[in-house]
Design a protein around this motif. Structure first.
Motif, short mmCIF file in Angstrom:
data_model
loop_
_atom_site.label_atom_id
_atom_site.label_comp_id
_atom_site.label_asym_id
_atom_site.label_seq_id
_atom_site.Cartn_x
_atom_site.Cartn_y
_atom_site.Cartn_z
N GLU A 145 0.83 -1.20 0.00
CA GLU A 145 0.00 0.00 0.00
C GLU A 145 0.86 1.25 0.00
OE1 GLU A 145 -3.09 -2.34 2.97
OE2 GLU A 145 -1.52 -1.00 3.67
N SER A 146 0.28 2.34 -0.50
CA SER A 146 0.94 3.62 -0.45
C SER A 146 -0.10 4.73 -0.49
CB SER A 146 1.92 3.78 -1.62
OG SER A 146 1.24 3.69 -2.85
N GLY A 147 0.30 5.92 -0.10
CA GLY A 147 -0.57 7.07 -0.26
C GLY A 147 -1.14 7.65 1.02
N GLY A 148 -0.90 7.03 2.15
CA GLY A 148 -1.43 7.58 3.39
C GLY A 148 -0.69 8.84 3.81
N GLY A 149 -1.17 9.48 4.88
CA GLY A 149 -0.51 10.66 5.38
C GLY A 149 -1.41 11.52 6.22
N LEU A 150 -0.96 12.74 6.45
CA LEU A 150 -1.69 13.72 7.25
C LEU A 150 -2.35 14.73 6.31
CD1 LEU A 150 -2.39 15.14 9.96
CD2 LEU A 150 -0.18 16.32 9.75
N VAL A 151 -3.63 14.98 6.54
CA VAL A 151 -4.36 15.92 5.69
C VAL A 151 -5.33 16.70 6.56
CG1 VAL A 151 -6.15 14.24 5.09
CG2 VAL A 151 -5.67 16.14 3.54
N GLN A 152 -5.63 17.91 6.17
CA GLN A 152 -6.58 18.73 6.91
C GLN A 152 -8.02 18.32 6.58
OE1 GLN A 152 -5.70 22.84 6.04
NE2 GLN A 152 -4.07 22.92 7.56
N LYS A 189 -2.67 -4.16 -13.81
CA LYS A 189 -1.61 -3.91 -12.84
C LYS A 189 -1.89 -4.57 -11.49
CE LYS A 189 -0.36 0.60 -14.81
NZ LYS A 189 -0.22 2.06 -14.53
N ASN A 190 -3.00 -5.29 -11.39
CA ASN A 190 -3.39 -5.91 -10.10
C ASN A 190 -3.36 -4.86 -8.98
OD1 ASN A 190 -3.81 -8.49 -11.11
ND2 ASN A 190 -1.70 -9.12 -10.77
N THR A 191 -3.92 -3.71 -9.26
CA THR A 191 -3.86 -2.58 -8.33
C THR A 191 -5.26 -2.05 -8.05
OG1 THR A 191 -1.64 -1.97 -9.08
CG2 THR A 191 -2.91 -0.28 -7.95
N VAL A 192 -5.49 -1.70 -6.79
CA VAL A 192 -6.73 -1.09 -6.38
C VAL A 192 -6.43 0.29 -5.80
CG1 VAL A 192 -6.71 -2.17 -4.08
CG2 VAL A 192 -8.88 -1.41 -5.08
N TYR A 193 -7.33 1.23 -6.03
CA TYR A 193 -7.15 2.60 -5.57
C TYR A 193 -8.34 3.01 -4.70
CZ TYR A 193 -4.06 2.51 -9.64
OH TYR A 193 -3.09 2.17 -10.56
N LEU A 194 -8.09 3.97 -3.84
CA LEU A 194 -9.16 4.57 -3.06
C LEU A 194 -8.94 6.08 -3.07
CD1 LEU A 194 -11.68 3.92 -1.30
CD2 LEU A 194 -10.17 4.17 0.69
N LEU A 219 -5.17 6.50 -2.02
CA LEU A 219 -4.44 5.30 -1.62
C LEU A 219 -4.30 4.35 -2.80
CD1 LEU A 219 -6.13 4.51 1.83
CD2 LEU A 219 -4.23 6.07 1.33
N SER A 220 -3.17 3.66 -2.85
CA SER A 220 -2.94 2.64 -3.87
C SER A 220 -2.50 1.35 -3.19
CB SER A 220 -1.85 3.07 -4.85
OG SER A 220 -2.19 4.25 -5.52
N CYS A 221 -2.83 0.23 -3.82
CA CYS A 221 -2.42 -1.07 -3.30
C CYS A 221 -2.15 -1.98 -4.49
CB CYS A 221 -3.49 -1.66 -2.40
SG CYS A 221 -3.16 -3.35 -1.86
#
Length: 124
Positions: free
Chosen positions: A6-13, A75-80, A20-22
């Motif tokens: 997974e990637s794409g997490g973080g801090l946001v207002q 790409k066997n990838t899911v996004y949110l 997010l990607s997986c």
């Protein structure tokens, strides 16, 4: 060996957006369902959204109209895509994939795998 990264997490207002990607890798033959779940501190893991290989998507009521799940089968990838984020969306987000994989030369087995989780924090 199957792996979900997974990637794409973080801090946001509050009111902000994150994506997010997986990506799934390994001896995958096909993936049926791909989805996102989340777990906030002191709470059970809950479904956020799921996207079957050929059916309609399904969302938790709390994210309908704000989150969009999609997948790239090549790409066997899911996004949110998460828009209009709220403090109550703060959680560790996990991706999940179910499908078939090849083990050895002749075996086809089912898998139900999870990513390692990515933290999403919504705070001003």
């Amino acid at each position: 060996q199957l792996q979900l990264v997974e990637s794409g997490g973080g801090l946001v207002q509050p009111g902000g957006s994150l994506r997010l990607s997986c990506a799934a890798s390994g001896s995958i033959i096909r993936i049926y369902d791909m989805g996102w779940y989340r777990q906030a501190p002191g709470k059970q893991r809950e479904l956020v959204a799921v996207i079957p290989s050929g059916g309609s998507t399904n969302y938790a009521d709390s994210v309908k109209g704000r989150f969009t799940i999609s997948r790239d089968n090549a790409k066997n990838t899911v996004y949110l895509q998460m828009n209009s984020l709220k403090p109550e969306d703060t959680a560790v987000y996990y991706c999940n994939a179910k499908g078939d994989y090849r083990r050895g030369a002749y075996s086809v087995l089912q898998f139900d795998s999870w990513g390692q989780g990515t933290q999403v924090t919504v705070s001003s």
